[in-house]
Design an enzyme around this catalytic site. Structure first.
Site, PDB file in Angstrom:
ATOM      1  N   GLU A  66      44.209 -20.962 -14.667  1.00 25.83           N
ATOM      2  CA  GLU A  66      44.423 -21.072 -15.939  1.00 25.83           C
ATOM      3  C   GLU A  66      45.714 -20.331 -16.320  1.00 25.83           C
ATOM      4  O   GLU A  66      46.535 -20.885 -17.331  1.00 25.83           O
ATOM      5  CB  GLU A  66      43.109 -20.471 -16.820  1.00 25.83           C
ATOM      6  CG  GLU A  66      41.858 -21.397 -16.533  1.00 25.83           C
ATOM      7  CD  GLU A  66      40.662 -20.682 -17.148  1.00 25.83           C
ATOM      8  OE1 GLU A  66      40.888 -19.677 -17.774  1.00 25.83           O
ATOM      9  OE2 GLU A  66      39.518 -21.412 -17.041  1.00 25.83           O
TER      10      GLU A  66
ATOM     11  N   TYR B 171      39.970 -28.287 -18.324  1.00 28.28           N
ATOM     12  CA  TYR B 171      38.578 -28.494 -18.064  1.00 28.28           C
ATOM     13  C   TYR B 171      37.954 -29.373 -17.135  1.00 28.28           C
ATOM     14  O   TYR B 171      36.961 -30.148 -17.345  1.00 28.28           O
ATOM     15  CB  TYR B 171      37.928 -28.964 -19.565  1.00 28.28           C
ATOM     16  CG  TYR B 171      37.857 -27.896 -20.642  1.00 28.28           C
ATOM     17  CD1 TYR B 171      37.129 -26.775 -20.344  1.00 28.28           C
ATOM     18  CD2 TYR B 171      38.576 -28.062 -21.921  1.00 28.28           C
ATOM     19  CE1 TYR B 171      36.939 -25.556 -21.278  1.00 28.28           C
ATOM     20  CE2 TYR B 171      38.290 -26.846 -22.949  1.00 28.28           C
ATOM     21  CZ  TYR B 171      37.697 -25.735 -22.645  1.00 28.28           C
ATOM     22  OH  TYR B 171      37.493 -24.821 -23.647  1.00 28.28           O
TER      23      TYR B 171
ATOM     24  N   ASN C 296      33.070 -23.375 -30.681  1.00 30.59           N
ATOM     25  CA  ASN C 296      32.915 -21.807 -30.550  1.00 30.59           C
ATOM     26  C   ASN C 296      33.840 -20.982 -30.578  1.00 30.59           C
ATOM     27  O   ASN C 296      33.728 -19.926 -29.704  1.00 30.59           O
ATOM     28  CB  ASN C 296      31.996 -21.936 -29.267  1.00 30.59           C
ATOM     29  CG  ASN C 296      32.489 -22.313 -28.121  1.00 30.59           C
ATOM     30  OD1 ASN C 296      33.590 -22.647 -28.101  1.00 30.59           O
ATOM     31  ND2 ASN C 296      31.651 -22.454 -26.780  1.00 30.59           N
TER      32      ASN C 296
ATOM     33  N   HIS D  19      38.075 -19.647 -25.833  1.00 31.27           N
ATOM     34  CA  HIS D  19      38.022 -19.757 -24.446  1.00 31.27           C
ATOM     35  C   HIS D  19      38.188 -18.635 -23.779  1.00 31.27           C
ATOM     36  O   HIS D  19      39.439 -17.865 -24.099  1.00 31.27           O
ATOM     37  CB  HIS D  19      38.916 -20.993 -23.837  1.00 31.27           C
ATOM     38  CG  HIS D  19      38.694 -20.874 -22.369  1.00 31.27           C
ATOM     39  ND1 HIS D  19      37.856 -21.650 -21.543  1.00 31.27           N
ATOM     40  CD2 HIS D  19      39.657 -20.144 -21.485  1.00 31.27           C
ATOM     41  CE1 HIS D  19      38.105 -21.181 -20.355  1.00 31.27           C
ATOM     42  NE2 HIS D  19      39.271 -20.474 -20.088  1.00 31.27           N
TER      43      HIS D  19
ATOM     44  N   LYS E 119      40.711 -21.436 -30.095  1.00 31.53           N
ATOM     45  CA  LYS E 119      40.661 -22.935 -30.105  1.00 31.53           C
ATOM     46  C   LYS E 119      41.153 -23.308 -31.632  1.00 31.53           C
ATOM     47  O   LYS E 119      40.903 -22.475 -32.450  1.00 31.53           O
ATOM     48  CB  LYS E 119      39.272 -23.214 -29.705  1.00 31.53           C
ATOM     49  CG  LYS E 119      38.891 -23.027 -28.232  1.00 31.53           C
ATOM     50  CD  LYS E 119      37.536 -23.516 -27.924  1.00 31.53           C
ATOM     51  CE  LYS E 119      37.103 -23.133 -26.541  1.00 31.53           C
ATOM     52  NZ  LYS E 119      35.543 -23.486 -26.177  1.00 31.53           N
TER      53      LYS E 119
HETATM   54  P1  DAT Z   1      32.450 -21.247 -21.955  1.00 33.14           P
HETATM   55  O1  DAT Z   1      33.346 -21.508 -22.819  1.00 33.14           O
HETATM   56  O2  DAT Z   1      31.690 -20.143 -22.345  1.00 33.14           O
HETATM   57  O3  DAT Z   1      33.246 -20.726 -20.590  1.00 33.14           O
HETATM   58  P2  DAT Z   1      31.957 -23.634 -20.480  1.00 33.14           P
HETATM   59  O4  DAT Z   1      32.915 -23.257 -19.474  1.00 33.14           O
HETATM   60  O5  DAT Z   1      30.266 -23.772 -19.782  1.00 33.14           O
HETATM   61  O6  DAT Z   1      31.507 -22.508 -21.665  1.00 33.14           O
HETATM   62  O7  DAT Z   1      31.871 -24.950 -21.190  1.00 33.14           O
HETATM   63  C1  DAT Z   1      33.149 -25.095 -21.811  1.00 33.14           C
HETATM   64  C2  DAT Z   1      33.019 -25.693 -23.175  1.00 33.14           C
HETATM   65  O8  DAT Z   1      32.295 -26.835 -23.445  1.00 33.14           O
HETATM   66  C3  DAT Z   1      32.200 -24.608 -24.236  1.00 33.14           C
HETATM   67  O9  DAT Z   1      33.082 -23.532 -24.623  1.00 33.14           O
HETATM   68  C4  DAT Z   1      31.981 -25.666 -25.411  1.00 33.14           C
HETATM   69  C5  DAT Z   1      31.500 -26.932 -24.406  1.00 33.14           C
HETATM   70  N1  DAT Z   1      30.126 -26.936 -24.148  1.00 33.14           N
HETATM   71  C6  DAT Z   1      29.553 -26.440 -23.016  1.00 33.14           C
HETATM   72  N2  DAT Z   1      28.289 -26.857 -23.017  1.00 33.14           N
HETATM   73  C7  DAT Z   1      28.081 -27.631 -23.981  1.00 33.14           C
HETATM   74  C8  DAT Z   1      26.859 -28.375 -24.426  1.00 33.14           C
HETATM   75  N3  DAT Z   1      25.568 -28.382 -23.926  1.00 33.14           N
HETATM   76  N4  DAT Z   1      27.192 -28.943 -25.710  1.00 33.14           N
HETATM   77  C9  DAT Z   1      28.346 -29.266 -26.254  1.00 33.14           C
HETATM   78  N5  DAT Z   1      29.338 -28.438 -25.760  1.00 33.14           N
HETATM   79  C10 DAT Z   1      29.348 -27.760 -24.773  1.00 33.14           C
HETATM   80 MG    MG Z   2      34.110 -21.892 -19.029  1.00 29.60          MG
END
Ligand code: DAT
Ligand code: MG
Length: 139
Positions: free
Chosen positions: A128, A51, A114, A117, A11
């Site tokens: 994807e 997303y 973070n 992805h 990212k």
């Molecule tokens: P991942 O990236 O581990 O697959 P995810 O698909 O649940 O996680 O969420 C996609 C992204 O959205 C994640 O990398 C960061 C953001 N995100 C997820 N949960 C969040 C939260 N509670 N607060 C802020 N950002 C969040």
């Molecule tokens: Mg995810």
């Protein structure tokens, strides 16, 4: 299970912080190979499709703003059990929960920023990879 393809995105914060090599080398050394890779600024339209499952969640707008806010590096990795293993190497979504040896555990401090992805299932990987590299790449 078996030989799989998965999509990894470094990212914009990872690219800005100069962590692309550090991130990719961990996955390569585990045993995965880069099949395709491109640097790109992800558009709002592509981010929205990528997303789509998070639309309507409280963090959605911030997530889209962040992922479209700079250059990303998008990589197709391939190898044995690639999908699950890349997720393990990445660490938990919230860096506070990620093990210190994982990418997020070692280098990230915020759940929004973070760093990476990774596809979370075979269905996600297929969807994807098609989204970022076109259908021929996901075979
Ligand atoms: P991942 O990236 O581990 O697959 P995810 O698909 O649940 O996680 O969420 C996609 C992204 O959205 C994640 O990398 C960061 C953001 N995100 C997820 N949960 C969040 C939260 N509670 N607060 C802020 N950002 C969040
Ligand atoms: Mg995810």
């Amino acid at each position: 299970m078996g030989i799989e393809s998965t999509l990894l995105i470094v990212k914009p914060d990872g690219v800005e912080r100069g962590l692309v090599g550090e991130i990719l080398v961990r996955i390569e050394r585990k045993g995965y190979r880069i099949e395709k890779m491109q640097g790109m600024r992800i558009t709002e339209e592509l981010a929205g499709r990528h997303y789509a499952e998070h639309k309507g969640k409280p963090f959605y707008d911030e997530l889209i703003e962040y992922i479209t806010g700079g250059l990303s590096v998008v990589v197709l990795f391939r190898g044995e059990n690639a999908i699950e293993n890349v997720r393990v190497i990445m660490g938990a979504t919230d860096p506070l929960d990620a093990t210190p040896g994982s990418i997020r555990g070692a280098y990230a401090t915020s759940v929004t920023h973070n760093l990476v992805h990774g596809s979370d299932s075979a269905a996600s990987a297929e969807r994807e990879i098609e989204l970022f590299f076109g259908q021929a790449a996901s075979a």
